[in-house]
Design a protein around this motif. Structure first.
Motif, PDB file in Angstrom:
ATOM      1  N   PRO A  73     126.475  29.550  10.728  1.00 14.37           N
ATOM      2  CA  PRO A  73     125.288  29.635  11.289  1.00 14.37           C
ATOM      3  C   PRO A  73     125.145  27.286  11.510  1.00 14.37           C
ATOM      4  O   PRO A  73     124.369  27.226  12.058  1.00 14.37           O
ATOM      5  CB  PRO A  73     124.551  29.476   9.492  1.00 14.37           C
ATOM      6  CG  PRO A  73     125.576  29.199   8.468  1.00 14.37           C
ATOM      7  CD  PRO A  73     126.886  29.733   9.777  1.00 14.37           C
ATOM      8  N   LEU A 113     124.064  28.008  14.899  1.00 14.53           N
ATOM      9  CA  LEU A 113     122.835  28.260  16.315  1.00 14.53           C
ATOM     10  C   LEU A 113     121.796  27.386  16.732  1.00 14.53           C
ATOM     11  O   LEU A 113     121.589  28.163  17.699  1.00 14.53           O
ATOM     12  CB  LEU A 113     122.277  29.229  14.096  1.00 14.53           C
ATOM     13  CG  LEU A 113     122.283  30.409  14.514  1.00 14.53           C
ATOM     14  CD1 LEU A 113     121.506  30.955  13.216  1.00 14.53           C
ATOM     15  CD2 LEU A 113     122.261  31.349  15.280  1.00 14.53           C
ATOM     16  N   ASP A 114     122.067  26.070  16.378  1.00  6.53           N
ATOM     17  CA  ASP A 114     120.925  25.686  17.230  1.00  6.53           C
ATOM     18  C   ASP A 114     121.409  24.856  18.315  1.00  6.53           C
ATOM     19  O   ASP A 114     120.976  24.354  19.308  1.00  6.53           O
ATOM     20  CB  ASP A 114     120.898  24.250  16.232  1.00  6.53           C
ATOM     21  CG  ASP A 114     121.937  23.463  16.316  1.00  6.53           C
ATOM     22  OD1 ASP A 114     123.444  24.049  16.037  1.00  6.53           O
ATOM     23  OD2 ASP A 114     121.550  22.022  15.734  1.00  6.53           O
ATOM     24  N   GLU A 120     122.678  38.724  21.913  1.00  9.23           N
ATOM     25  CA  GLU A 120     122.815  39.210  20.652  1.00  9.23           C
ATOM     26  C   GLU A 120     123.768  39.200  19.608  1.00  9.23           C
ATOM     27  O   GLU A 120     123.246  38.848  18.346  1.00  9.23           O
ATOM     28  CB  GLU A 120     121.313  40.820  21.237  1.00  9.23           C
ATOM     29  CG  GLU A 120     119.914  40.283  20.897  1.00  9.23           C
ATOM     30  CD  GLU A 120     119.378  39.656  20.016  1.00  9.23           C
ATOM     31  OE1 GLU A 120     119.466  39.466  19.051  1.00  9.23           O
ATOM     32  OE2 GLU A 120     118.394  38.716  21.033  1.00  9.23           O
ATOM     33  N   ARG A 146     124.352  35.603  18.254  1.00 11.38           N
ATOM     34  CA  ARG A 146     123.289  35.458  18.148  1.00 11.38           C
ATOM     35  C   ARG A 146     123.715  36.257  16.370  1.00 11.38           C
ATOM     36  O   ARG A 146     123.536  34.854  14.946  1.00 11.38           O
ATOM     37  CB  ARG A 146     121.661  35.770  17.767  1.00 11.38           C
ATOM     38  CG  ARG A 146     121.026  34.988  17.424  1.00 11.38           C
ATOM     39  CD  ARG A 146     119.239  35.348  17.552  1.00 11.38           C
ATOM     40  NE  ARG A 146     118.948  36.979  17.893  1.00 11.38           N
ATOM     41  CZ  ARG A 146     118.873  37.400  16.345  1.00 11.38           C
ATOM     42  NH1 ARG A 146     118.828  36.965  15.387  1.00 11.38           N
ATOM     43  NH2 ARG A 146     118.796  38.817  16.615  1.00 11.38           N
ATOM     44  N   SER A 147     123.997  37.499  16.192  1.00  7.64           N
ATOM     45  CA  SER A 147     123.873  37.973  14.734  1.00  7.64           C
ATOM     46  C   SER A 147     125.535  37.353  13.892  1.00  7.64           C
ATOM     47  O   SER A 147     125.831  37.328  12.977  1.00  7.64           O
ATOM     48  CB  SER A 147     124.376  39.395  15.488  1.00  7.64           C
ATOM     49  OG  SER A 147     124.755  40.293  13.894  1.00  7.64           O
ATOM     50  N   TYR A 148     126.284  37.122  14.670  1.00  8.60           N
ATOM     51  CA  TYR A 148     127.979  36.821  14.070  1.00  8.60           C
ATOM     52  C   TYR A 148     127.933  35.376  13.814  1.00  8.60           C
ATOM     53  O   TYR A 148     128.007  34.756  12.588  1.00  8.60           O
ATOM     54  CB  TYR A 148     128.246  36.256  15.618  1.00  8.60           C
ATOM     55  CG  TYR A 148     130.124  35.946  14.947  1.00  8.60           C
ATOM     56  CD1 TYR A 148     131.195  36.369  13.781  1.00  8.60           C
ATOM     57  CD2 TYR A 148     129.832  35.164  15.817  1.00  8.60           C
ATOM     58  CE1 TYR A 148     132.068  35.311  13.301  1.00  8.60           C
ATOM     59  CE2 TYR A 148     131.630  33.723  15.021  1.00  8.60           C
ATOM     60  CZ  TYR A 148     132.526  34.473  14.027  1.00  8.60           C
ATOM     61  OH  TYR A 148     133.570  33.354  14.333  1.00  8.60           O
ATOM     62  N   LEU A 149     127.149  34.661  14.170  1.00  7.85           N
ATOM     63  CA  LEU A 149     126.728  32.875  13.907  1.00  7.85           C
ATOM     64  C   LEU A 149     125.563  33.067  12.456  1.00  7.85           C
ATOM     65  O   LEU A 149     125.493  31.546  11.906  1.00  7.85           O
ATOM     66  CB  LEU A 149     126.355  32.082  15.401  1.00  7.85           C
ATOM     67  CG  LEU A 149     127.085  31.993  16.211  1.00  7.85           C
ATOM     68  CD1 LEU A 149     125.986  31.635  17.483  1.00  7.85           C
ATOM     69  CD2 LEU A 149     127.558  31.412  16.151  1.00  7.85           C
ATOM     70  N   GLU A 150     124.727  33.818  13.071  1.00  8.96           N
ATOM     71  CA  GLU A 150     123.813  33.927  11.876  1.00  8.96           C
ATOM     72  C   GLU A 150     124.769  34.103  10.158  1.00  8.96           C
ATOM     73  O   GLU A 150     123.983  33.850   9.618  1.00  8.96           O
ATOM     74  CB  GLU A 150     122.849  34.338  12.407  1.00  8.96           C
ATOM     75  CG  GLU A 150     121.556  34.394  12.965  1.00  8.96           C
ATOM     76  CD  GLU A 150     120.322  35.908  12.983  1.00  8.96           C
ATOM     77  OE1 GLU A 150     120.855  36.759  12.908  1.00  8.96           O
ATOM     78  OE2 GLU A 150     119.356  35.666  13.204  1.00  8.96           O
ATOM     79  N   SER A 151     125.679  34.674  10.237  1.00  8.65           N
ATOM     80  CA  SER A 151     126.149  35.727   8.989  1.00  8.65           C
ATOM     81  C   SER A 151     127.491  34.410   8.841  1.00  8.65           C
ATOM     82  O   SER A 151     127.578  34.451   7.790  1.00  8.65           O
ATOM     83  CB  SER A 151     126.367  36.747   9.342  1.00  8.65           C
ATOM     84  OG  SER A 151     127.314  36.888  10.478  1.00  8.65           O
TER      85      SER A 151
END
Length: 397
Positions: free
Chosen positions: A241, A244-245, A230, A233-238
């Motif tokens: 990006p 992410l895949d 998590e 994922r949070s770091y990659l989203e912001s």
């Protein structure tokens, strides 16, 4: 090249392992003890001492924690409180950034030329240069330089990272403007804060390791622990990006991730003094406070002829380059090869070593071979060596 990143717990501590073509190339402990300062953190510090004879100042960033700062890195900083009219005075308060963690008996080092590192560019406060990573193909590099002409009005220096090679002009300029806004917000915040305030923490502990990874070559990021997953994922989203895949959750309870990749054994090997090679020869790696020495020994290898010694040395050059990156060795590195003879052999060895270090994301220069037959290498100091990072994190070897 197949490159993947694997995040897993080893010896009850989270690590990020970078694996290239099935072999571990980098190991990054995620997180450190709470009482340490981490590279990248930004503080409002106070000048405690100035020593002109060594061209240095000592700046306190926390009560009782004094850090070394070269005078050349301090005089043009962002001051929040000026105690005198000279460029730098005892009692001055200014914004500084940790650039080296404490290692051995050496104190942490800070600089007033603070910078913000993003996935695609680095912005700096006092260095006004506009540059592009030399690892980007020449034609693309020149194109990016043209794009940077639109940033000529910026008050910050800009270095475009290797990861920006795949960006469009609009994407790159948008990222630069975003970084500029973050930088200006940080400086505005500094004006209203007291001494010893931490203006910027190091952020998600795994982010520093991810910054050096090329988005185009990374095939997957595999994480086992749900909380760690998590966080990634949070770091990659912001921040990243585009990655992410490639983020994957490992959920096989019968075969833990660290067992699948034999990560505990890989860590032990990376911390050991002796490294065996396929030929039966081996390296002895001995870091000291001033430099690191690597000794090449023929060991169990069948040697005797000139060609055999050369083959052992060429194998050792590749392995030494791998170990330098794996262990995050930096500063001055000397390698003592075996039975060097003739200029042709020395040239072949230098060429092999330069080719071997070319894939390292940290700037590494192969200088020459001395009259004492020692190869001289320098590698830019970034974070502390792996052995020191493991010790700081409180991990038992």
């Amino acid at each position: 090249m197949e490159r993947k990143a694997v995040a897993a717990y080893v010896k009850d501590h989270p690590f990020l392992f970078v694996i290239e073509d099935g072999r571990v190339a980098e190991i990054h402990p995620i997180g450190s003890k709470k009482d340490t300062c981490v590279v990248g953190e930004i503080y409002i510090g106070k000048v405690k001492k100035i020593l002109p004879n060594i061209q240095a100042a000592f700046i306190e960033i926390r009560p009782g924690m004094e850090c070394y700062c070269a005078l050349s890195d301090a005089k043009q900083g962002f001051f929040t409180c000026k105690a005198g009219k000279k460029p730098l005075c005892v009692g001055d308060e200014l914004v500084v950034q940790v650039k080296k963690e404490a290692a051995g008996t050496k104190q942490p080092a800070v600089t007033a030329n603070i910078s913000l590192q993003g996935a695609y560019c680095i912005l700096s406060l006092t260095d006004q240069a506009l540059g592009v990573s030399v690892k980007i193909e020449k034609k693309k590099r020149e194109e990016i330089r043209t794009w940077l002409s639109e940033c000529a009005d910026t008050s910050f220096g800009i270095i475009v990272r290797t990861n920006a090679a795949a960006l469009t002009k609009e994407e790159l300029l948008l990222d630069i403007r975003k970084q500029e806004q973050s930088f200006q917000t940080l400086l505005d915040k500094a004006k209203t804060r007291t001494c010893f305030t931490c203006l910027k923490k190091a952020g998600f502990p795994g982010s520093a390791a991810l910054l050096g990874l090329n988005e185009e070559t990374l095939t997957s990021l595999i994480v086992e622990d749900p909380n760690l997953y998590e966080s990634f994922r949070s770091y990659l989203e912001s921040e990243r990006p585009k990655l992410l895949d490639r983020l994957m959750r490992y959920e096989d309870t019968l075969l833990p991730l660290h067992k699948l990749y034999i990560l505990e054994k890989e860590l032990e090997r990376a911390l050991s003094e002796k490294v065996w090679m396929k030929s039966g020869a081996y390296l002895v790696i001995q870091p000291t406070e001033a430099l690191t020495v690597i000794d090449v020994n023929s060991g169990k290898a069948i040697a005797g002829k000139k060609e055999q010694y050369l083959n052992i040395n060429l194998e050792a050059a590749k392995e030494a380059a791998h170990q330098i990156r794996l262990r995050n060795l930096s500063g001055i590195i000397l390698i003592d090869f075996i039975n060097l003879s003739g200029d042709d052999e020395r040239k072949a060895l230098l060429s092999a070593m330069r080719a071997a270090v070319a894939s390292d994301s940290v700037k590494t220069d192969v200088i020459d071979i001395t009259k004492l037959e020692l190869m001289e290498i320098t590698r830019r100091k970034a974070n502390v060596p792996l052995s020191e990072a493991v010790r700081k994190a409180g991990i038992k070897k």
